[in-house]
Design an enzyme around this catalytic site. Structure first.
Site, PDB file in Angstrom:
ATOM      1  N   PHE A 141       4.123  -1.589   6.798  1.00 18.71           N
ATOM      2  CA  PHE A 141       4.088  -2.810   5.998  1.00 18.71           C
ATOM      3  C   PHE A 141       3.964  -2.424   4.535  1.00 18.71           C
ATOM      4  O   PHE A 141       3.065  -1.674   4.154  1.00 18.71           O
ATOM      5  CB  PHE A 141       2.903  -3.700   6.394  1.00 18.71           C
ATOM      6  N   ASP A 226       1.938   4.689   0.284  1.00 21.05           N
ATOM      7  CA  ASP A 226       1.472   3.323   0.059  1.00 21.05           C
ATOM      8  C   ASP A 226      -0.010   3.289   0.428  1.00 21.05           C
ATOM      9  O   ASP A 226      -0.362   3.250   1.600  1.00 21.05           O
ATOM     10  CB  ASP A 226       2.291   2.352   0.918  1.00 21.05           C
ATOM     11  N   LYS A 255      -4.981  -4.217  -3.491  1.00 21.46           N
ATOM     12  CA  LYS A 255      -6.129  -4.702  -2.714  1.00 21.46           C
ATOM     13  C   LYS A 255      -7.491  -4.352  -3.364  1.00 21.46           C
ATOM     14  O   LYS A 255      -7.906  -5.034  -4.278  1.00 21.46           O
ATOM     15  CB  LYS A 255      -6.028  -4.225  -1.268  1.00 21.46           C
TER      16      LYS A 255
HETATM   17  C1  LIG Z   1      -1.357  -5.651   1.809  1.00 24.85           C
HETATM   18  C2  LIG Z   1      -0.396  -4.530   1.744  1.00 24.85           C
HETATM   19  C3  LIG Z   1       0.747  -4.596   0.922  1.00 24.85           C
HETATM   20  C4  LIG Z   1       1.127  -5.836   0.164  1.00 24.85           C
HETATM   21  O1  LIG Z   1       0.206  -6.143  -0.831  1.00 24.85           O
HETATM   22  P1  LIG Z   1       0.304  -7.581  -1.524  1.00 24.85           P
HETATM   23  O2  LIG Z   1      -0.780  -7.540  -2.568  1.00 24.85           O
HETATM   24  O3  LIG Z   1       0.056  -8.596  -0.453  1.00 24.85           O
HETATM   25  O4  LIG Z   1       1.652  -7.719  -2.100  1.00 24.85           O
HETATM   26  C5  LIG Z   1       1.559  -3.480   0.853  1.00 24.85           C
HETATM   27  N1  LIG Z   1       1.285  -2.371   1.541  1.00 24.85           N
HETATM   28  C6  LIG Z   1       0.195  -2.262   2.332  1.00 24.85           C
HETATM   29  C7  LIG Z   1      -0.072  -0.981   3.057  1.00 24.85           C
HETATM   30  C8  LIG Z   1      -0.668  -3.345   2.480  1.00 24.85           C
HETATM   31  O5  LIG Z   1      -1.723  -3.255   3.284  1.00 24.85           O
END
Ligand SMILES: *Cc1c(COP(=O)(O)O)cnc(C)c1O
Length: 405
Positions: A141, A226, A255
């Site tokens: 994700f 990421d 986050k």
């Molecule tokens: C939450 C998340 C995202 C997306 O972040 P947003 O602030 O919702 O755009 C991308 N990568 C990972 C691994 C995430 O947990």
């Protein structure tokens, strides 16, 4: 001076909001530490942490102080001007990581969008227009913009929005042979989460990340981590790459970076950063003084031995008790994850029922998370107090007991 506000309730959501979310039946109105209160005054323990965002709980005095002080000084100047909080936070991130350059933005998706654009631009500048392929993991994700849902490995998020972005290949996670087979000299980047968060709190294997690093080097591809969910102390290290000892070329953070205030960052080296020359990329709010003032405060509290070492001790408290609950009631087969990102993998008998467990926990005044239908996820504050951990897990056990009775 406070202005009288019109009363609102959960039912209003369905009348005025786009139905892309299905929020819980109650509305939280106040938080302090790891406790939250709803409109009726009911008190809940928060092990969800706003999906791994409220890294220092609610209303942490250092964050409230930083935000209030900045609010009285300067809110926004745009990127036509730089600002002190942004420069201070960038220096801290550079000093504490492999990175030499920072790009600020507002969400994880935006940080990844910047990372993917940078990777393609670097390959274009250095090797020409044939080198644009991105390899990502199935079940990964990376956010909800069109580019990031296409790089993400879950077609339910990318189907039905017109033509897909081309040049993206998905391979099974933790399968080095699959990566070896997929990578080529047309690959510009390999994108991985050190722990797949939304995909079920699934940690990468050490050899996998190491192998990915070597394959990227062999093929002049960039390794992108990421760390939107795993970064800022979540694993007990400032970033998860430091736990693995495998250094990426580009890292994204969001986050926990703002502890609840929207901010995100892409970190990279000077050599790569120089490809994003003036005009190639940007965003109005990126590096906003309010967000960066909070980010500085978050960073200063988290990047201390006290907090980072505390994460491991708290991990053990969660893991031991959750494993016990899992065995006693036959609900989990495994508790996995690092630091304070934990996933309880549901047993065959409970497969697909993470939402039922979420609901049962809520009835016992406990906020938890799912990571897909088969994993119950915990992403509490890194400074959650031991008494709150014990009380929260007592509530969780009651929820499981009722559900399995
Ligand atoms: C939450 C998340 C995202 C997306 O972040 P947003 O602030 O919702 O755009 C991308 N990568 C990972 C691994 C995430 O947990």
């Amino acid at each position: 001076m406070s202005v009288e506000q019109a009363p609102v309730q959960r039912a209003d959501f369905d009348q005025v909001m786009v139905p892309n979310y299905a929020p819980a039946a109650f509305i939280p109105v106040r938080g302090a530490g790891s406790r939250v209160w709803d409109q009726s005054g009911r008190e809940l323990i928060d092990f969800a942490g706003g999906i791994a965002v409220n890294v220092l709980g609610h209303a942490h005095p250092a964050l409230v102080g930083a935000l209030t002080e900045q609010a009285n000084n300067l809110w926004h100047v745009s990127n036509v001007f730089t600002n002190e909080p942004a420069l201070r936070l960038a220096k801290k991130l550079v000093d504490a990581t492999f990175a030499e350059r920072v790009f600020f933005c507002n969400s994880g998706a935006e940080a990844n969008e910047a990372a993917f654009k940078l990777a393609r631009r670097v390959a274009f500048d250095r090797f020409g227009e044939e080198k644009y392929e991105i390899i990502a993991a199935l079940n990964s994700f990376h956010g909800r913009t069109l580019f990031t849902v296409n790089v993400g490995g879950q077609s339910k998020y990318s189907d039905g929005f017109g033509p897909k972005i081309t040049g993206i290949t998905h391979i099974p996670f933790n399968d080095l042979d699959a990566l070896k087979a997929a990578i080529s000299d047309k690959t510009c980047a390999v994108v991985l989460e050190p722990i797949q968060g939304e995909g079920g709190v699934l940690p990468a294997e050490q050899a996998y990340l190491q192998g990915a690093r070597e394959l990227c080097d062999q093929h002049n591809a960039l390794l992108v981590f990421d760390e939107v969910q795993t970064g800022m102390g979540r694993t007990g290290h400032l970033f998860a790459y430091q736990h693995y000892g495998v250094t990426p070329d580009i890292l994204t953070s969001a986050k926990s970076l703002g502890g609840g205030f929207p901010i995100a960052a892409m970190l990279t080296t000077e050599d790569l950063a120089k490809h994003l020359v003036v005009g190639t990329h940007g965003t109005t709010y990126g590096g906003n003084p309010l967000a960066c003032a909070v980010g500085n405060a978050v960073f200063d509290v988290i990047n201390t031995p006290d907090v980072l070492q505390g994460v491991e001790a708290k991990h053990q408290l969660f893991k031991t008790r959750l494993e016990k609950i899992g065995q006693q009631y036959g609900v989990f087969t495994q508790v996995r994850g690092l630091g304070l990102l934990l996933g309880c993998v549901l047993s065959d008998a409970w497969k697909g029922r993470a939402k039922d467990i979420f609901n049962a926990a809520e009835k016992e005044n406990l906020m938890i998370l799912q990571a897909g239908p088969d994993v119950v996820r915990f992403a509490p504050s890194l400074v959650v107090e031991e008494a709150d951990i014990t009380e929260g897990l007592d509530r969780f056990e009651r929820a499981i007991k009722h559900l399995t009775a």
